[in-house]
Scaffold this active site. Sequence first.
Site, mmCIF file in Angstrom:
data_model
loop_
_atom_site.group_PDB
_atom_site.id
_atom_site.type_symbol
_atom_site.label_atom_id
_atom_site.label_comp_id
_atom_site.label_asym_id
_atom_site.label_seq_id
_atom_site.Cartn_x
_atom_site.Cartn_y
_atom_site.Cartn_z
ATOM 1 C CG HIS A 24 7.803 -6.100 1.628
ATOM 2 N ND1 HIS A 24 8.142 -4.811 1.876
ATOM 3 C CD2 HIS A 24 7.485 -6.154 0.310
ATOM 4 C CE1 HIS A 24 8.039 -4.107 0.775
ATOM 5 N NE2 HIS A 24 7.632 -4.885 -0.192
ATOM 6 C CG HIS A 78 5.595 -3.147 -9.438
ATOM 7 N ND1 HIS A 78 6.791 -3.835 -9.522
ATOM 8 C CD2 HIS A 78 5.468 -2.781 -8.123
ATOM 9 C CE1 HIS A 78 7.345 -3.871 -8.314
ATOM 10 N NE2 HIS A 78 6.561 -3.253 -7.456
ATOM 11 C CD GLU A 80 6.689 -5.780 -3.991
ATOM 12 O OE1 GLU A 80 6.854 -4.607 -4.350
ATOM 13 O OE2 GLU A 80 7.064 -6.217 -2.882
ATOM 14 C CG ASP A 82 2.144 -5.270 -3.967
ATOM 15 O OD1 ASP A 82 3.032 -5.769 -4.679
ATOM 16 O OD2 ASP A 82 2.163 -4.072 -3.618
ATOM 17 C CG HIS A 144 9.249 -1.113 -4.807
ATOM 18 N ND1 HIS A 144 8.469 -2.165 -4.428
ATOM 19 C CD2 HIS A 144 10.310 -1.115 -3.961
ATOM 20 C CE1 HIS A 144 8.993 -2.777 -3.398
ATOM 21 N NE2 HIS A 144 10.096 -2.172 -3.090
ATOM 22 C CG ASP A 163 4.768 0.046 -5.723
ATOM 23 O OD1 ASP A 163 3.611 -0.327 -5.437
ATOM 24 O OD2 ASP A 163 5.752 -0.719 -5.692
ATOM 25 C CE1 TYR A 191 3.387 1.886 -0.825
ATOM 26 C CE2 TYR A 191 4.769 3.352 -2.123
ATOM 27 C CZ TYR A 191 4.116 2.143 -1.961
ATOM 28 O OH TYR A 191 4.219 1.188 -2.935
ATOM 29 C CG HIS A 222 -0.131 0.329 -2.767
ATOM 30 N ND1 HIS A 222 -0.653 -0.910 -2.501
ATOM 31 C CD2 HIS A 222 1.114 0.109 -3.266
ATOM 32 C CE1 HIS A 222 0.224 -1.841 -2.822
ATOM 33 N NE2 HIS A 222 1.304 -1.257 -3.297
HETATM 34 FE FE1 FEO Z 1 6.345 -2.756 -5.218
HETATM 35 FE FE2 FEO Z 1 3.062 -2.234 -4.406
HETATM 36 O O1 FEO Z 1 4.568 -3.198 -4.943
#
Ligand code: FEO
Length: 394
Positions: A24, A78, A80, A82, A144, A163, A191, A222
């Site tokens: 994004h 989370h 999101e 991903d 996040h 995250d 990041y 991640h």
């Molecule tokens: Fe806020 Fe890795 O997603």
Amino acid sequence: MNNIKLAPGVYYVGAVDWNTRDFHGYGTPRGVTYNSYLIVDEKICLIDTVKYPFAGELLERISQIVDPAKIDYVVVNHVEPDHSSALPMVMEKAVNAKVILTEAGKAETLKHYHKNYDFQVVKEGDSLDLGANKLHFIPLPMLHWPDSMASYLDGEEILFSNDAFGQHICTTKRFDDENDLHDILYEAAKYYANILMPFGKLVTKALGKLAQTPIKMIAPSHGIVWRSHIPDILHKYEQWGSSYATDKVVVAYDTMWGSTEKMARRILDGIAAAGVDAKLFKVSAADRSEILMELLEARAILVGSSTQNNGPLPTVGALLTYLKGLRPAGKLGASFGAYGWGGGAQKVIDEGLAGAGFAVDSSLALKWIPDQAELDQCFEYGLEFGKKVLAAKK
Ligand code: FEO
């Protein structure tokens, strides 16, 4: 990739996406990983899923360890996509699993997947008995998204931080000590700058919550798992959360016919002559995420643009939009650039910098192509700006 064991009964089952180059708007030249972890105790618990194209890979990895139908809990730290867009595919196999998440996570999951799973909402201080280990939940709202939380496995002292503490880097090695520390700290900084920068105060608050928690491993969603350099990454988060800065200026510019570029280079010389480090980026040629990474520990930014139609070039406008969203705190900013007749770019840039939270200093605008005297003026401008940066040291 083979499954990786973090600790007895704790496995990495995520996916390494070597080919994604944009997250994004955040450039990811080293790819992205979607980390998912499986805990096999008396109860079987999956921590986070992956991005949906990798659902098959996730399920295959889980199947190498345990039948996915035996999963008792899926923790959604989370929502999101991903981390959660493979949830519907996982739940088709894990038919008896409860979905563990925050209240905000439940609301978001319902709006993303439109399925009323067997939800169990958790809050600060709640825990889940898995057998030999308990999983404790630590909400980290806005790190996040509003739903975000970390989960802490007490017996093995592993923090599944989602995250937070992540990096976008693909490697076949899953642990910090198997990789180059400089590389992973660089990616962790990038990041933080591109994802977590607006939430510095919340990062500090989160670190406060974790201060008394013994942590042997930080397993983010991640990048690599921290086990040997935990103090290093905690220290960096402490610095970034409190707007730590060094004597450094980021000079980011774009140019129509080269005049603003000439100005940028002489300004850079002036900054350097003041004894201040400076990094130069031509916005149209640079990765915007790298500019933000360099800005993370810089004390100031100088944004340069030629005037086009009374404003900055579109590439510079996009940078200002990005800065406004990330709101770097406690930094100095100013603008410069060349114009032909009416000018106007510097006013727009200054307004953009002020809107992004910078303390805005005086600008420098020059008409048409700078001559030697004007280039000397650029040098002096850079020198004075460099001195102000040194004076701004806390
Ligand atoms: Fe806020 Fe890795 O997603």
